[in-house]
Design a protein around this motif. Structure first.
Motif, short mmCIF file in Angstrom:
data_model
loop_
_atom_site.label_atom_id
_atom_site.label_comp_id
_atom_site.label_asym_id
_atom_site.label_seq_id
_atom_site.Cartn_x
_atom_site.Cartn_y
_atom_site.Cartn_z
N ASN A 142 0.83 -1.18 0.11
CA ASN A 142 0.03 -0.07 -0.16
C ASN A 142 0.80 1.34 -0.13
O ASN A 142 1.66 1.40 0.91
CB ASN A 142 -0.99 -0.12 1.40
CG ASN A 142 -1.78 0.98 1.14
OD1 ASN A 142 -1.62 2.28 0.82
ND2 ASN A 142 -3.12 0.96 1.89
N ARG A 182 0.19 4.26 0.90
CA ARG A 182 0.07 5.21 1.80
C ARG A 182 0.66 4.58 3.26
O ARG A 182 1.42 5.24 3.94
CB ARG A 182 -1.36 5.41 1.86
CG ARG A 182 -2.01 6.68 1.00
CD ARG A 182 -3.13 7.22 1.50
NE ARG A 182 -3.11 8.23 2.35
CZ ARG A 182 -3.18 7.94 3.74
NH1 ARG A 182 -3.95 6.69 4.04
NH2 ARG A 182 -3.21 8.90 4.70
N THR A 183 0.32 3.46 3.32
CA THR A 183 0.47 2.65 4.69
C THR A 183 1.63 1.52 4.68
O THR A 183 1.45 0.79 5.73
CB THR A 183 -0.83 2.68 5.38
OG1 THR A 183 -1.79 1.85 4.75
CG2 THR A 183 -1.56 3.82 6.12
N GLN A 234 5.00 6.96 4.28
CA GLN A 234 4.13 5.71 5.08
C GLN A 234 4.59 5.81 6.54
O GLN A 234 3.72 5.61 7.16
CB GLN A 234 5.08 4.50 4.29
CG GLN A 234 4.44 4.04 3.20
CD GLN A 234 5.27 3.13 2.17
OE1 GLN A 234 6.27 2.96 2.71
NE2 GLN A 234 4.67 2.51 1.17
N ASN A 270 2.23 8.29 7.92
CA ASN A 270 0.60 8.10 7.89
C ASN A 270 0.69 6.92 8.99
O ASN A 270 -0.49 6.77 9.60
CB ASN A 270 0.35 7.50 6.64
CG ASN A 270 0.43 8.59 5.47
OD1 ASN A 270 0.22 9.79 6.09
ND2 ASN A 270 0.76 8.26 4.16
#
Ligand SMILES: Nc1nc2c(ncn2[C@@H]2O[C@H](COP(=O)(O)OP(=O)(O)OP(=O)(O)O)[C@@H](O)[C@H]2O)c(=O)[nH]1
Ligand SMILES: [Mg+2]
Length: 531
Positions: A161, A163-164, A196, A199
């Motif tokens: 992912n 974002r994370t 990352q 976040n």
């Protein structure tokens, strides 16, 4: 987490007496925290600022070690007392080795609680270890750094992912685990992007800190750096790691200002980044000058071209134990990852009188951060200048083949594939079935040793000699009787096949290292004239 206090406004004070790092509330324009150190909160602060304060060049090492009953000079990149600037937690080797296991146990028990997270991605080249074994290794790294691992989890994903890194369900699962277990640090097994990191920290909330394998390895290196050069290299790698992560500072400012002064925060980050860049380039220069000094020192010591053999291998394979066993050196060797950071060179004298220099180097590990390889390139130059690489393998390790592959990958990155290599299987005493292991080794033409018991070491030294011969040049020369020292050198660093006393000197046929062959060039021509 304790944080780095990096003072962008303080000029590099080369000869200033280092002052102990102080825990002080960050003043926006003087100090700012860089959130990567893993040191437990209480009293464990390390500062890049103080890393710069001591610029004295490492003093030369000297010493005597007894080998095969004789006393000879040791060639040493002397482990010096740790620079006071590195970390208040860093300790020198003597301290580290004298620390009792019960002390370490206590410190671990008191360490920060850590939770580990791994991801297995389909088709990823980096996953040769398998996620569970990679996490086991991460736990060992965390333990080495003094953290207390209280749990771990992993996720198999088709793709990471952006974002994370992990999926949102997994984020929620980890969040409840870390709060239930009172975890302070969540460590990811792979390098996370700055975004990352940010976040994930936001998602876990509270004081939970997030870091990755790279930050953990940097932290261990920081604790273990015992020479000025190693400290410089580690701090350079840390700064380079931090540079893109300074955006973290924005979140910090945003929180402090209640999100009102976005423009101000952004500006400050630009200023900070510029200052950090300047510091990086100053550090690079300083490192270069230390490196030049070391090179000169090494050249002086190596005026006689004794062949250099470098021990390379996965961390904990037994390189330092082998060096100690062969040379009587007292390099710290322990069941911990990255026990060795600085190269140590010692002279090995064979029973037949010939010699070679043996260099112990920093161990490798899978997923070794590129920044770290780059930062340690100078130290690893020892490797690139050697006549032979001895790849020490812990054959008792269940993942020995994967470790071999990881080492070969780093050697490829270092561009040293052309240097002749000898593979040795170490810790054969620790394997379940040493007889079968030995048979397999014989089939593959590999030497089996036990650096602990000394088993197979004669065979190992003979194999080193044989391999060194491959890197030597065949010569025939007549050495005049008044140049007896030259003949001694040929015996000492080369492999003599025939000698004959002639009217004008000693005729010698031998294999010698290239530099010595050059010295012998005029005498070689003489042979041509004789024949
Ligand atoms: N049983 C057994 N243990 C060994 C042998 N060689 C080394 N060890 C042990 O393995 C552990 C690691 O040894 P080191 O010599 O520190 O390993 P290293 O390759 O120098 O490790 P790094 O410096 O971390 O890269 C120590 O606990 C040694 O006692 C061996 O032949 N047999
Ligand atoms: Mg070692």
């Amino acid at each position: 987490m304790a944080t780095f206090f990096f003072n962008p406004t303080s000029p590099p004070a080369k000869s200033a007496t280092p002052s102990p790092p102080r825990f002080a509330p960050p003043h926006l324009h003087q100090f700012f925290p860089i959130n990567i150190s893993l040191s437990p909160r209480k009293g464990r602060i390390r500062g890049i600022r103080v890393l710069k304060e001591s610029a004295e060049v490492e003093t030369e090492g000297s010493g005597e070690v007894g080998v095969n009953g004789s006393t000879i000079d040791a060639v040493s990149e002397a482990p010096v007392s740790p620079p006071p600037r590195v970390s208040i937690r860093s300790k020198n080797r003597a301290e580290a080795s004298s620390e009792s296991s019960s002390d370490r146990f206590k410190s671990r028990n008191g360490g920060e609680k850590a939770y580990l997270v791994g991801v297995e991605c389909k088709g990823s080249e980096d996953d040769s270890f398998g996620i569970e074994d990679s996490l086991k290794e991460l736990a060992q790294l965390a333990d080495t750094a003094g953290l207390l691992v209280v749990g771990s989890t992993y996720q198999k994903l088709a793709s990471r992912n952006p974002r994370t890194y992990i999926g949102s369900g997994k984020v929620a699962e980890i969040k409840s685990a870390v709060h239930a277990l009172d975890v302070e640090t969540v460590i990811f097994d792979d390098e996370l992007s700055p975004g990352q990191l940010r976040n994930l920290e936001k998602a876990f909330g509270g004081d939970v800190r997030v870091c990755d394998r790279t930050a953990l390895i940097l932290d261990i290196f920081n604790q273990r750096a015992a020479t000025h050069e190693a400290a410089l290299q580690v701090s350079l790698a840390q700064m380079e790691y931090q540079l893109p992560r300074l955006t973290k500072m924005w979140t910090h400012l945003e929180r402090q200002s209640g999100g009102q002064v976005k423009g101000m925060g952004e500006k400050q980050i630009e200023v900070d980044k510029r200052i950090l860049r300047t510091q990086i380039s100053a550090l690079r220069k300083e490192l270069e000058s230390v490196r030049q000094h070391r090179k000169q020192y090494r050249n002086r010591r190596l005026s006689v071209p004794v062949p250099v053999v470098s021990l390379v291998g996965y961390t904990n394979a037994g390189k330092s134990t082998l060096l100690n066993r062969l040379t009587g050196a007292d390099v710290l060797a322990e069941d911990q990852l990255f026990a060795t950071l600085d190269p140590t060179t010692r002279r090995v004298q064979m029973k037949n009188g010939s010699e070679f220099l043996l260099t112990d180097t920093v161990g490798f590990i899978q997923k070794l951060p590129t920044t770290l390889v780059a930062a340690f390139r100078a130290t690893l130059e020892e490797i690139s200048e050697s006549s032979l690489l001895v790849h020490v393998v812990d054959i008792s390790h269940p993942l020995s083949q994967q470790q071999i592959d990881a080492v070969d990958k780093v050697l490829k990155e270092l561009d040293v594939e052309l240097i002749p290599k000898l593979v040795v299987w170490n810790k054969v005493d620790k394997t379940d079935d040493p007889i079968t292991v030995r048979k397999e080794a014989e089939r593959q033409g590999i030497i089996c040793i036990s650096a602990i018991t000394g088993d197979g070491l004669d065979e190992f030294c003979n194999a080193v000699q044989e391999k060194l011969k491959d890197s030597m040049v065949p010569v025939e020369a007549i050495v005049p009787y008044e140049k007896g020292e030259l003949l001694n050198d040929i015996y000492r660093v080369g492999m003599v096949e025939r000698t004959e006393y002639m009217e004008n000197g000693t005729f010698v046929r031998a294999h010698v290292p290239l530099p010595l062959a050059r010295v012998l060039t005029p005498l070689r021509q003489q042979v041509v004239a004789v024949h």
